[in-house]
Design a protein around this motif. Structure first.
Motif, mmCIF file in Angstrom:
data_model
loop_
_atom_site.group_PDB
_atom_site.id
_atom_site.type_symbol
_atom_site.label_atom_id
_atom_site.label_comp_id
_atom_site.label_asym_id
_atom_site.label_seq_id
_atom_site.Cartn_x
_atom_site.Cartn_y
_atom_site.Cartn_z
ATOM 1 N N MET A 1 0.853 -1.196 0.000
ATOM 2 C CA MET A 1 0.000 0.000 0.000
ATOM 3 C C MET A 1 0.889 1.246 0.000
ATOM 4 N N THR A 2 0.657 2.123 -0.944
ATOM 5 C CA THR A 2 1.419 3.365 -1.000
ATOM 6 C C THR A 2 0.655 4.465 -0.274
ATOM 7 N N GLY A 3 1.240 5.630 -0.262
ATOM 8 C CA GLY A 3 0.566 6.781 0.328
ATOM 9 C C GLY A 3 -0.463 7.405 -0.588
ATOM 10 N N PHE A 4 -0.695 6.797 -1.744
ATOM 11 C CA PHE A 4 -1.623 7.366 -2.719
ATOM 12 C C PHE A 4 -2.775 6.413 -3.002
ATOM 13 N N ALA A 5 -3.210 5.713 -1.979
ATOM 14 C CA ALA A 5 -4.274 4.727 -2.150
ATOM 15 C C ALA A 5 -5.553 5.375 -2.673
ATOM 16 N N ARG A 6 -5.853 6.569 -2.195
ATOM 17 C CA ARG A 6 -7.078 7.233 -2.654
ATOM 18 C C ARG A 6 -7.012 7.528 -4.145
ATOM 19 N N HIS A 7 -5.833 7.924 -4.610
ATOM 20 C CA HIS A 7 -5.671 8.190 -6.035
ATOM 21 C C HIS A 7 -5.836 6.905 -6.843
ATOM 22 N N GLU A 8 -5.280 5.804 -6.319
ATOM 23 C CA GLU A 8 -5.409 4.532 -7.010
ATOM 24 C C GLU A 8 -6.866 4.096 -7.087
ATOM 25 N N ARG A 9 -7.600 4.278 -5.993
ATOM 26 C CA ARG A 9 -9.021 3.920 -5.994
ATOM 27 C C ARG A 9 -9.800 4.784 -6.975
ATOM 28 N N ALA A 10 -9.460 6.048 -7.031
ATOM 29 C CA ALA A 10 -10.153 6.948 -7.953
ATOM 30 C C ALA A 10 -9.896 6.554 -9.404
#
Length: 379
Positions: A1-10
């Motif tokens: 899990m990176t610090g950009f999980a929200r971006h990946e989900r989007a």
């Protein structure tokens, strides 16, 4: 899990909805560009570039226009463009997006109202967000709706300057604004009419001056001509009264803090404007292709009602649109699917652009190849 999980989900959500975007190389016959006059890769522009370099025009500006970046080519272009478009002054900027940011974040003041067409470009929306004026939309190309918004605003106590923002030719609809009626309304209401000519410059109007060429000299009209579409280069020319141009030079952050456009680019825009005046055959040939495309779209697909070189084919569903576009691309036609938020929900479409880069035979074949795909979608 990176610090950009929200971006990946989007991004995953965009893929699921058929709205994921990615860069693709040029391939196939050109039905996607805004190179409406075929100037971008022309011998004319190559020769103009060679001539400019030979006479010492620099490639880079080296700074903002207010520092040392103000080259003689910029000044010459602005003088020639003002004469060509019939306005007091012009301002050359790096692109249409930045030009709209500059206009709408700077000129409308607190207490003013910006009334914009519901389908106005994203750059206008971003400019309005940076500005301090109130903003309201009116139904697309509906002058009466615009008038009613003015009446409602004034009845509620609005007393500032009104700015009416429209596009002359809408980039995704391919339809034309009722500029004469809008100009009459602006005159009656003491409003400023701001016309984005991005997709009409070079194609419409006497010598390609655009759809607003007859009203452009009026003191309450401000027009924007982008240089990266029919003119084949890049940049934008804001045309209007000197006081508005001077205000932009003094207050528009998108101008003040931006490195100046390349002087070489300015020289190329000058060459494109000269060609509009000296070579009417180029525009005439463009219209031959456009009329051929209209006729073939009707004959082969039953599609009618087109007004310009931009021919939208509404599919509706996002995924179906992209599937049809992919099938056409596999057959050698570079036709792109357009989805929300670029267009309203439920109106995903093919945006077919007619340019001299594509022959009449290829145009006919493209609409022929479209027939079974449309039938498959709406079966």
């Amino acid at each position: 899990m990176t610090g950009f999980a929200r971006h990946e989900r989007a991004l995953d959500a965009l893929k699921t909805r058929g709205r994921y975007r990615q860069l693709a190389p040029r391939a196939g016959h050109d039905f996607a560009s805004n190179d409406y006059l075929g100037l971008a890769g022309s011998d004319l522009m190559r020769q103009a570039a060679g001539d400019a370099l030979a006479r010492g025009v620099p490639v880079g500006a080296g700074g903002s226009r207010l520092l040392r970046g103000n080259a003689s080519e910029h000044v010459l272009l602005e003088t020639e463009a003002a004469a060509f478009f019939g306005t007091e002054a012009t301002l050359f900027m790096g692109g249409g997006f930045n030009a709209n940011l500059a206009i709408f974040s700077t000129l409308p003041q607190q207490g003013d109202l910006v009334l914009h067409d519901a389908l106005i470009h994203a750059s206008t929306h971003d400019g309005m967000r940076l500005g301090r004026a109130e903003r309201r939309s009116f139904a697309h190309n509906d002058v009466d709706a615009c008038r009613q918004e003015i009446e409602t605003w004034r009845a509620a106590g609005g007393r500032g300057q009104i700015w009416i923002a429209v596009e002359a030719l809408y980039s995704m609809e391919g339809d034309i604004a009722p500029l004469s009626d809008l100009s009459d309304l602006a005159q009656l209401e003491d409003a400023v009419l701001v016309v984005d000519e991005a997709h009409s410059t070079g194609v419409f109007g006497k010598m390609g001056r655009g759809l607003a060429h007859e009203i452009a000299p009026l003191p309450n009209v401000l027009s924007l001509h982008t240089c990266g579409k029919a003119l084949g280069v890049s940049g934008a020319l804001i045309c209007g009264q000197s006081v508005l141009i001077e205000t932009l030079v003094n207050k528009a952050r998108a101008f003040i803090f931006a490195t100046a456009p390349s002087p070489l680019n300015a020289a190329l825009v000058r060459a494109a404007l000269r060609d509009l005046q000296d070579n009417p055959e180029r525009r005439a040939q463009v219209w031959v292709g456009i009329h051929h495309a209209w006729a073939e779209a009707e004959r082969l697909c039953g599609l009618t009602g087109f007004q310009s070189q931009i021919m939208p084919v509404i599919i509706g569903d996002d995924k179906a649109t992209m599937q049809v576009a992919a099938a056409l691309q596999e057959q050698g036609h570079d036709i792109r699917g357009i989805r929300p938020p670029t267009v309203p929900r439920g109106t995903s479409r093919l945006r077919i652009s007619i340019t001299p880069n594509t022959s009449s035979n290829v145009i006919t074949r493209a609409f022929g190849d479209l027939v079974p795909l449309i039938q498959g979608v709406f079966a």
